[in-house]
Design a protein around this motif. Structure first.
Motif, PDB file in Angstrom:
ATOM      1  N   VAL A   1       0.867  -1.168   0.000  1.00  0.00           N
ATOM      2  CA  VAL A   1       0.000   0.000   0.000  1.00  0.00           C
ATOM      3  C   VAL A   1       0.904   1.218   0.000  1.00  0.00           C
ATOM      4  CG1 VAL A   1      -1.778   1.272   1.223  1.00  0.00           C
ATOM      5  CG2 VAL A   1      -1.802  -1.216   1.250  1.00  0.00           C
TER       6      VAL A   1
ATOM      7  N   ASN B   1      -6.202   5.400   1.233  1.00  0.00           N
ATOM      8  CA  ASN B   1      -5.979   3.954   1.155  1.00  0.00           C
ATOM      9  C   ASN B   1      -7.148   3.128   1.673  1.00  0.00           C
ATOM     10  OD1 ASN B   1      -3.035   3.617   0.215  1.00  0.00           O
ATOM     11  ND2 ASN B   1      -2.949   5.250   1.730  1.00  0.00           N
TER      12      ASN B   1
ATOM     13  N   HIS C   1      -7.791  -0.383   0.419  1.00  0.00           N
ATOM     14  CA  HIS C   1      -6.808  -1.423   0.734  1.00  0.00           C
ATOM     15  C   HIS C   1      -6.868  -1.876   2.190  1.00  0.00           C
ATOM     16  CE1 HIS C   1      -4.954  -0.718  -3.132  1.00  0.00           C
ATOM     17  NE2 HIS C   1      -4.825   0.571  -2.847  1.00  0.00           N
TER      18      HIS C   1
END
Length: 192
Positions: free
Chosen positions: A3, A144, A147
């Protein structure tokens, strides 16, 4: 899971080789141990405050410590988000100056050059290591979110939603106390 940190800036938090590339899955032993020791510190401090302070004096710190223990505990137990927890530990750099401020207050050294200098450094490190770090972490979570599993994302988002206002309020209190004294405070000082 790789990530990205979600920042186009070339200035990245390089806490451990390769860690800046994966704040979720990378968990070098030293970094993992640091987060685990931090959980232990916050647990010990939590218990100490419960035993030795009145609840009305320490509820904010107890609440803060609870959030940190849960968030860091997830990183330690899952061996994930260790990099993210290390970024969060940057906040503790400012704690050095917050604690020094408290020591100077207890020693009745408020009207000294040392206290004044510490106040300036305290506010500077507060902006850099608390406010900017929390803003960066919030941004990282947002960028993010696809993710990060929903449960972990929820805990992280709630943690940031709690910590950010708490730190803004503390910043306001420090600013008011150390730099903007009220007329009532000035009158009290003149009466001494």
């Amino acid at each position: 899971m790789d990530v990205e940190m979600g920042s186009p800036s070339p200035h990245r938090f390089c806490l451990y080789p390769g860690l800046h590339e994966d704040l979720v899955g990378a968990h070098p032993p030293g970094a993992h141990s640091l987060v685990a020791v931090s959980v232990g510190y916050f647990l010990e401090d939590f218990v100490d405050m419960l035993c030795n302070q009145k609840l009305h004096q320490s509820w904010e710190l107890l609440f803060h410590h609870s959030v940190v223990i849960v968030c860091f505990g997830i990183a330690v137990l899952l061996h994930q988000y260790v990099g993210f927890a290390l970024v969060a530990l940057l906040v503790e750099i400012n704690s050095i100056f917050l604690h020094l401020r408290q020591i100077l207050l207890m020693a009745d050294l408020v009207h000294t050059t040392c206290y004044r200098l510490n106040s300036i450094i305290n506010l500077g490190t507060y902006v850099v290591f608390r406010i900017a770090t929390l803003a960066w972490m919030t941004r990282w979570l947002f960028l993010n979110r696809q993710h990060v599993p929903l449960a972990t994302y929820t805990v992280g988002t709630i943690g940031m939603a709690i910590m950010t206002p708490m730190n803004i309020i503390l910043f306001y209190r420090l600013l008011r106390s150390d730099f903007f004294k009220s007329s009532r405070d000035i009158r009290r000082e003149k009466e001494k």
